[in-house]
Design a protein around this motif. Structure first.
Motif, short mmCIF file in Angstrom:
data_model
loop_
_atom_site.label_atom_id
_atom_site.label_comp_id
_atom_site.label_asym_id
_atom_site.label_seq_id
_atom_site.Cartn_x
_atom_site.Cartn_y
_atom_site.Cartn_z
N LEU A 57 38.62 58.14 39.65
CA LEU A 57 39.89 57.44 39.76
C LEU A 57 39.93 56.50 40.95
CD1 LEU A 57 42.85 57.15 38.78
CD2 LEU A 57 43.42 59.13 40.21
N MET A 58 39.30 56.88 42.05
CA MET A 58 39.46 56.14 43.30
C MET A 58 38.30 55.20 43.62
SD MET A 58 40.95 59.33 45.56
CE MET A 58 41.14 58.37 47.05
N LEU A 59 37.06 55.57 43.30
CA LEU A 59 35.91 54.81 43.76
C LEU A 59 35.88 53.34 43.33
CD1 LEU A 59 32.86 57.26 43.56
CD2 LEU A 59 33.86 56.20 45.59
N PRO A 60 36.20 53.00 42.07
CA PRO A 60 36.05 51.60 41.66
C PRO A 60 36.84 50.60 42.48
CG PRO A 60 36.30 53.02 39.74
CD PRO A 60 36.58 53.87 40.94
N THR A 61 37.95 51.01 43.07
CA THR A 61 38.77 50.07 43.84
C THR A 61 38.82 50.41 45.33
OG1 THR A 61 40.72 51.40 43.26
CG2 THR A 61 40.27 49.47 41.90
N MET A 62 38.02 51.38 45.74
CA MET A 62 38.11 51.87 47.12
C MET A 62 37.26 51.07 48.09
SD MET A 62 37.66 55.86 48.24
CE MET A 62 38.33 56.47 49.79
N LEU A 63 36.32 50.27 47.58
CA LEU A 63 35.35 49.60 48.44
C LEU A 63 35.72 48.16 48.75
CD1 LEU A 63 32.07 51.03 46.89
CD2 LEU A 63 33.43 51.94 48.78
N GLY A 64 37.01 47.87 48.77
CA GLY A 64 37.46 46.53 49.11
C GLY A 64 37.73 45.69 47.87
N THR A 65 38.53 44.65 48.05
CA THR A 65 38.87 43.73 46.97
C THR A 65 38.61 42.30 47.43
OG1 THR A 65 41.18 43.55 47.66
CG2 THR A 65 40.64 45.29 46.08
N PRO A 66 38.27 41.39 46.52
CA PRO A 66 37.98 40.00 46.92
C PRO A 66 39.17 39.34 47.63
CG PRO A 66 37.21 40.40 44.69
CD PRO A 66 37.98 41.61 45.09
N TYR A 67 40.38 39.60 47.15
CA TYR A 67 41.54 38.94 47.75
C TYR A 67 41.76 39.41 49.18
CZ TYR A 67 46.22 36.94 48.12
OH TYR A 67 47.31 36.21 48.52
N ALA A 68 41.61 40.71 49.43
CA ALA A 68 41.78 41.23 50.79
C ALA A 68 40.71 40.68 51.72
CB ALA A 68 41.72 42.76 50.77
N ILE A 69 39.48 40.62 51.24
CA ILE A 69 38.39 40.07 52.05
C ILE A 69 38.63 38.59 52.35
CG2 ILE A 69 35.92 39.51 52.04
CD1 ILE A 69 35.50 42.11 50.46
N PHE A 70 39.14 37.86 51.38
CA PHE A 70 39.44 36.44 51.59
C PHE A 70 40.50 36.26 52.67
CE2 PHE A 70 42.34 32.92 50.47
CZ PHE A 70 41.50 31.86 50.75
N LEU A 71 41.61 37.02 52.57
CA LEU A 71 42.67 36.90 53.57
C LEU A 71 42.18 37.25 54.97
CD1 LEU A 71 45.77 38.51 51.76
CD2 LEU A 71 45.36 36.09 52.20
N LEU A 72 41.42 38.33 55.08
CA LEU A 72 40.93 38.76 56.39
C LEU A 72 39.92 37.75 56.95
CD1 LEU A 72 40.55 42.54 55.60
CD2 LEU A 72 42.02 41.60 57.38
N ARG A 73 39.05 37.25 56.10
CA ARG A 73 38.07 36.26 56.57
C ARG A 73 38.76 35.02 57.11
NH1 ARG A 73 35.96 31.61 54.17
NH2 ARG A 73 33.85 31.01 54.84
N GLN A 74 39.76 34.53 56.39
CA GLN A 74 40.47 33.35 56.85
C GLN A 74 41.16 33.61 58.19
OE1 GLN A 74 38.78 31.42 54.62
NE2 GLN A 74 40.57 30.11 54.84
N PHE A 75 41.72 34.78 58.36
CA PHE A 75 42.40 35.10 59.62
C PHE A 75 41.39 35.24 60.76
CE2 PHE A 75 44.76 37.34 62.80
CZ PHE A 75 46.08 36.96 62.61
N PHE A 76 40.28 35.93 60.50
CA PHE A 76 39.26 36.10 61.53
C PHE A 76 38.72 34.76 62.01
CE2 PHE A 76 38.00 40.57 59.84
CZ PHE A 76 39.15 41.10 60.40
#
Length: 269
Positions: A136-155
């Motif tokens: 139930l949890m593993l497929p979405t637990m290792l990060g999402t493209p949208y979250a990585i995009f937002l964080l990368r832009q902020f960093f």
């Protein structure tokens, strides 16, 4: 003046259309069994009744609420941690094919989730993870493209000189990330966490497919499958929807200023 009146009229009409379904949810949740058929949908039940909530929790709804809370917390924690690590690597580390890999990964946002649902289920089946918490949890637990995009832009908006100064003082990559970058990234971290909580709290299709046991049932699936003795108990369904909606509403009200600030900084419109 006439244009301004017209614009406000359109905005008010749009606001009413957006709020009206939630208004009906509240009214229906506090109606008794007979009041649903005796009153119009937009009329409140007199007197208000909490019988739907009692029936709801008597059917095991409390267990669904606990399951959803724990699963949402676990997936959100995993998504935020792995997204932070991946985003920092894409923003600050130099390695061959970094930008190409990032844009290829980001392009997966264009793929509808239903396209990967069956292959993902077959993978979980081969691993023996069907109807398990891990599946139930593993497929979405290792990060999402949208979250990585937002964080990368902020960093990337954080001055690199701060990290260079930290490295001169002897800080390694991990220490720099934890002590310099993350404290400056509270708005985007709150935004990513809020988006992850909302997405996982409302998740329906994957929990419906991967789990079959009642002890692993989540809120969204439990509400959809809830039935009374004769047909669908709409009062109880609306009561469950109201309970599921309340935490998300409170979360947005509390953290809305962080969301607005982080979106402005990352340059999203």
């Amino acid at each position: 003046m006439k244009l301004r009146v017209f614009v406000y009229a359109v905005l008010v009409a749009g606001c009413v259309l957006a709020i009206f379904p939630y208004f009906l949810t509240v009214l229906t949740a506090f109606k008794g069994p007979g009041q649903l058929s005796e009153t119009m949908p937009w009329e409140p039940g007199v007197p208000p009744s909490t019988a739907a909530f009692h029936r709801l929790f008597a059917s095991g709804f409390g267990g669904y609420l606990v399951n959803t809370t724990l699963v949402t917390a676990g997936i959100t924690l995993g998504q935020v941690v792995f997204a932070v690590l991946a985003a920092y690597a894409f923003a600050r580390l130099s390695f061959p094919g970094r930008d190409a890999l990032f844009w290829v990964y980001l392009s997966t946002l264009m793929v509808p989730p239903v396209v990967t649902m069956i292959p993902l289920y077959l993978m979980m089946q081969k691993l023996g993870l069907v109807d398990t918490w891990a599946g139930l949890m593993l497929p979405t637990m290792l990060g999402t493209p949208y979250a990585i995009f937002l964080l990368r832009q902020f960093f990337r908006s954080i001055p690199a000189d701060l990290e260079d100064a930290a490295r001169i003082d002897g800080a390694g990559r991990v220490r720099t990330l934890v002590s310099i970058v993350l404290p400056l990234s509270k708005p985007i971290l709150v935004t990513v966490t809020t988006l992850a909580v909302v997405a996982n709290w409302n998740s329906f299709l994957w929990p419906l497919i991967i789990t079959s046991s009642e002890d692993k049932r989540l809120l969204s699936v439990g509400i959809a499958l809830f039935k009374g003795e004769i047909g669908v108990d709409y009062n109880a369904v609306m009561a469950g929807s109201l309970i599921a909606l309340a935490p998300l509403l409170v979360l947005f009200i509390v953290f809305q200023r962080f969301i607005v600030r982080s979106v402005a900084v990352t340059g999203l419109k």
